[in-house]
Design a protein around this motif. Structure first.
Motif, mmCIF file in Angstrom:
data_model
loop_
_atom_site.group_PDB
_atom_site.id
_atom_site.type_symbol
_atom_site.label_atom_id
_atom_site.label_comp_id
_atom_site.label_asym_id
_atom_site.label_seq_id
_atom_site.Cartn_x
_atom_site.Cartn_y
_atom_site.Cartn_z
ATOM 1 N N THR A 158 0.823 -1.209 0.000
ATOM 2 C CA THR A 158 0.000 0.000 0.000
ATOM 3 C C THR A 158 0.860 1.264 0.000
ATOM 4 O O THR A 158 0.618 2.196 -0.758
ATOM 5 N N TYR A 159 1.863 1.287 0.883
ATOM 6 C CA TYR A 159 2.705 2.476 1.028
ATOM 7 C C TYR A 159 3.980 2.413 0.176
ATOM 8 O O TYR A 159 4.729 3.391 0.124
ATOM 9 N N GLU A 160 4.234 1.247 -0.423
ATOM 10 C CA GLU A 160 5.414 1.031 -1.265
ATOM 11 C C GLU A 160 6.710 1.387 -0.547
ATOM 12 O O GLU A 160 7.608 2.039 -1.101
ATOM 13 N N LYS A 161 6.808 0.944 0.698
ATOM 14 C CA LYS A 161 8.026 1.145 1.485
ATOM 15 C C LYS A 161 7.992 0.205 2.687
ATOM 16 O O LYS A 161 6.956 -0.379 3.011
ATOM 17 N N ASP A 162 9.130 0.086 3.348
ATOM 18 C CA ASP A 162 9.199 -0.694 4.575
ATOM 19 C C ASP A 162 8.531 0.091 5.701
ATOM 20 O O ASP A 162 8.725 1.306 5.815
ATOM 21 N N VAL A 163 7.769 -0.625 6.509
ATOM 22 C CA VAL A 163 7.031 -0.011 7.609
ATOM 23 C C VAL A 163 7.427 -0.711 8.900
ATOM 24 O O VAL A 163 7.464 -1.951 8.958
ATOM 25 N N GLU A 164 7.728 0.064 9.935
ATOM 26 C CA GLU A 164 8.035 -0.546 11.224
ATOM 27 C C GLU A 164 6.782 -1.232 11.743
ATOM 28 O O GLU A 164 5.727 -0.605 11.882
ATOM 29 N N SER A 165 6.909 -2.512 12.014
ATOM 30 C CA SER A 165 5.742 -3.337 12.336
ATOM 31 C C SER A 165 6.077 -4.331 13.432
ATOM 32 O O SER A 165 7.229 -4.710 13.632
#
Length: 110
Positions: A63-70
């Motif tokens: 969705t955001y086309e990037k790595d997300v801290e999760s």
């Protein structure tokens, strides 16, 4: 429909708690368990074999086309074959928003 109701309830809780707060490990685990239940997985529980714990990771978001801290939350289900020694599901829950960024399913299907 049930999944939408659960997600809307969770979103409401997070909005009431304030937008600046981050999702805790416990909240991420609860979101993952609620989502798995809403997705019709049988008796989801936290997967704790081999001292596995929920931990912070970076997961790619389509969705955001990037790595997300999760938060990486691994779950077991009633129909996950024990001999696999692997979680049935792993949910990646955004630390900032509480949304499900991704899910990796093992051999179990809902």
């Amino acid at each position: 429909m049930r999944r939408i109701n659960i997600l809307m309830a969770l979103l409401s809780i997070f909005l009431l708690l304030g937008c600046s707060s981050e999702i805790s490990r416990e909240e991420a685990e609860e979101i993952a368990l609620d989502t798995a239940e809403a997705d019709n997985y049988k008796s989801p529980v936290l997967w704790r074999k081999f001292d596995s714990k929920t931990q912070l990771v970076y997961q790619y978001s389509k969705t955001y086309e990037k790595d997300v801290e999760s938060w990486s939350v691994s779950l077991d289900t009633a129909d996950n074959p024990e001999e696999l020694n692997a979680p049935a599901l792993t949910y990646y829950i955004s630390k900032d928003t509480g949304e499900v960024i991704d899910v990796i399913e093992g051999r179990v299907s809902n």
